[in-house]
Design a protein around this motif. Structure first.
Motif, PDB file in Angstrom:
ATOM      1  N   ASP A 193      38.702  75.913 -59.277  1.00  0.00           N
ATOM      2  CA  ASP A 193      39.347  74.902 -57.810  1.00  0.00           C
ATOM      3  C   ASP A 193      39.585  73.599 -57.795  1.00  0.00           C
ATOM      4  N   ARG A 194      38.815  73.189 -58.062  1.00  0.00           N
ATOM      5  CA  ARG A 194      38.150  71.610 -58.507  1.00  0.00           C
ATOM      6  C   ARG A 194      39.399  70.745 -59.560  1.00  0.00           C
ATOM      7  N   LEU A 195      39.558  71.906 -60.285  1.00  0.00           N
ATOM      8  CA  LEU A 195      40.651  71.586 -61.211  1.00  0.00           C
ATOM      9  C   LEU A 195      42.067  71.664 -60.681  1.00  0.00           C
ATOM     10  N   ASP A 196      42.649  71.905 -59.246  1.00  0.00           N
ATOM     11  CA  ASP A 196      43.336  72.439 -59.066  1.00  0.00           C
ATOM     12  C   ASP A 196      44.439  73.475 -59.528  1.00  0.00           C
ATOM     13  N   VAL A 197      43.445  74.700 -60.385  1.00  0.00           N
ATOM     14  CA  VAL A 197      44.827  75.672 -60.731  1.00  0.00           C
ATOM     15  C   VAL A 197      44.051  77.099 -60.796  1.00  0.00           C
ATOM     16  N   ARG A 215      47.885  64.457 -65.741  1.00  0.00           N
ATOM     17  CA  ARG A 215      46.480  63.240 -66.750  1.00  0.00           C
ATOM     18  C   ARG A 215      45.524  62.424 -66.151  1.00  0.00           C
ATOM     19  N   ALA A 216      46.229  62.154 -65.001  1.00  0.00           N
ATOM     20  CA  ALA A 216      44.599  60.758 -64.091  1.00  0.00           C
ATOM     21  C   ALA A 216      44.029  62.068 -63.436  1.00  0.00           C
ATOM     22  N   HIS A 217      44.590  63.238 -62.569  1.00  0.00           N
ATOM     23  CA  HIS A 217      43.556  63.693 -61.934  1.00  0.00           C
ATOM     24  C   HIS A 217      42.965  64.898 -62.926  1.00  0.00           C
ATOM     25  N   VAL A 218      42.997  65.567 -64.401  1.00  0.00           N
ATOM     26  CA  VAL A 218      42.132  66.007 -64.848  1.00  0.00           C
ATOM     27  C   VAL A 218      41.249  65.229 -65.418  1.00  0.00           C
ATOM     28  N   LEU A 219      41.462  63.511 -65.669  1.00  0.00           N
ATOM     29  CA  LEU A 219      40.451  62.770 -66.695  1.00  0.00           C
ATOM     30  C   LEU A 219      39.583  62.510 -65.267  1.00  0.00           C
ATOM     31  N   ASP A 254      38.698  65.807 -77.762  1.00  0.00           N
ATOM     32  CA  ASP A 254      39.454  65.662 -78.269  1.00  0.00           C
ATOM     33  C   ASP A 254      40.891  65.206 -77.954  1.00  0.00           C
ATOM     34  N   GLU A 255      41.139  63.954 -77.207  1.00  0.00           N
ATOM     35  CA  GLU A 255      42.558  63.531 -76.448  1.00  0.00           C
ATOM     36  C   GLU A 255      42.869  65.297 -76.027  1.00  0.00           C
ATOM     37  N   PRO A 256      41.489  65.571 -74.513  1.00  0.00           N
ATOM     38  CA  PRO A 256      42.034  66.554 -73.657  1.00  0.00           C
ATOM     39  C   PRO A 256      43.218  66.348 -72.611  1.00  0.00           C
ATOM     40  N   SER A 257      44.096  65.175 -72.384  1.00  0.00           N
ATOM     41  CA  SER A 257      45.275  65.202 -71.843  1.00  0.00           C
ATOM     42  C   SER A 257      46.623  64.767 -72.312  1.00  0.00           C
ATOM     43  N   ALA A 258      46.151  65.119 -73.469  1.00  0.00           N
ATOM     44  CA  ALA A 258      47.409  65.033 -74.389  1.00  0.00           C
ATOM     45  C   ALA A 258      48.792  66.068 -73.841  1.00  0.00           C
ATOM     46  N   PRO A 259      48.433  67.086 -73.522  1.00  0.00           N
ATOM     47  CA  PRO A 259      49.307  68.754 -73.009  1.00  0.00           C
ATOM     48  C   PRO A 259      50.400  67.977 -71.655  1.00  0.00           C
ATOM     49  N   LEU A 260      48.994  67.050 -71.348  1.00  0.00           N
ATOM     50  CA  LEU A 260      49.219  66.798 -69.628  1.00  0.00           C
ATOM     51  C   LEU A 260      50.716  65.883 -69.074  1.00  0.00           C
TER      52      LEU A 260
END
Length: 242
Positions: free
Chosen positions: A131-135, A181-185, A170-176
Motif C-alpha cells: 500500500d505504501r508503494l501504491d501497488v 521513479r520519484a515516488h518510489v525513491l 542496484d539501480e532500483p528505479s531503472a525500469p520505472l
C-alpha cells in the motif's frame, strides 16, 4: 587483520575482484555508518554492482576485507553469507526477480516467511508495504499479470518488509517511468530514515544520487572520491582513502 571503525556498520578495505581477465574492483575501500544512505556512482562498467555484491556477501572478494557490525564477512563460508543475506540484508535489483508462482503479497512477504514469521504477521507487513508503494491492487496477482512497474515496486516492498539492517539497491528505479521513479525513491529513502536502515545505492543518475547523504564515485573499478551531498545536515563524512 585490522578491525573496522566502531562507528561504521559496514566497512570494506582494499577490495579486489575480477570477472575472468577483466578487473572489476581494484583496491576499493569504503565505510558506511548506521542509518546512512550512501550512493555509489559511476558509468556503466565502473564496478558499482560488483562492489555492492561484495559488500552484501553475494561475492567473496578475491582479496580485501568486508566487515558488518565489527564481524568479518569475507571469511564466512557460503552458508554463513546466505544466513547474513537472509536475516540482516535486503537487496533490490535492477530488474525485479519475483517468484512467478507466488502472488504479489507472497513475494513481498517471502523474506519473513523464510525466517519463520507467522503467516498472518508476514502477510500484514507485506500488504502495508504494498500500500505504501501504491501497488496494493497487485497483492493477489502473479507476476505474469503485472506491469513492469508493479513488479519492481513489489521487489522493493520485499526488500523493505523484513526491515533489514542494510539495504543494497542496484539501480532500483531503472525500469520505472520518471513519475514512478520519484515516488518510489521518496518512499525508499523515507522508510530507510524512519526505520534507521542503512542503504547502499548504486546509480549513474545524478538525481537519484542527490537523495543520498554521501556519494562515492567509481571509475574503472577504482574509487575517485567521497562527497557529502548538500542539505544533509548531521551526516558526517566517514570516507576511507583508497
Amino acid at each position: 587483520m585490522e578491525a573496522p571503525p566502531d562507528n561504521d556498520v559496514l566497512w570494506a578495505r582494499s577490495l579486489h575482484y575480477a570477472h575472468g581477465e577483466t578487473p572489476a574492483l581494484a583496491g576499493v575501500s569504503v565505510g558506511v555508518r548506521e542509518g546512512e544512505i550512501l550512493a555509489v556512482t559511476g558509468p556503466r562498467g565502473s564496478g558499482k554492482t560488483t562492489l555492492l555484491r561484495c559488500l552484501a556477501g553475494q561475492l567473496a572478494p578475491q582479496s580485501g576485507e568486508v566487515w558488518f557490525n565489527s564481524a568479518p564477512v569475507h571469511t564466512l563460508g557460503p552458508g554463513g553469507r546466505e544466513r547474513l543475506r537472509r536475516d540482516r540484508f535486503g537487496w533490490i535489483d535492477t530488474e525485479p526477480q519475483l517468484v512467478p508462482e507466488l502472488t504479489g503479497w507472497e513475494n513481498a512477504a517471502l523474506p519473513l516467511l523464510l525466517r519463520g514469521t507467522p503467516h498472518r504477521t508476514a502477510k500484514t507487513a507485506a500488504l502495508e508495504w504494498l500500500d505504501r508503494l501504491d501497488v496494493g491492487e497487485a497483492a493477489r496477482k502473479r507476476p505474469s499479470a503485472m506491469l513492469q512497474a508493479q513488479r519492481q515496486r513489489i521487489a522493493i516492498a520485499r526488500a523493505l518488509t523484513s526491515e533489514p539492517s542494510v539495504l543494497f539497491a542496484d539501480e532500483p528505479s531503472a525500469p520505472l517511468h520518471r513519475a514512478d521513479r520519484a515516488h518510489v525513491l521518496r518512499t525508499l529513502t523515507t522508510a530507510a530514515r524512519s526505520h534507521n536502515i542503512t542503504v547502499v545505492l548504486a546509480t549513474h543518475d545524478a538525481e537519484v544520487a542527490a537523495l543520498a547523504d554521501r556519494t562515492v564515485a567509481l571509475v574503472d573499478g577504482r574509487r575517485v572520491g567521497a562527497i557529502p551531498n548538500p542539505d544533509k545536515e548531521g551526516r558526517a563524512e566517514c570516507s576511507l582513502s583508497v
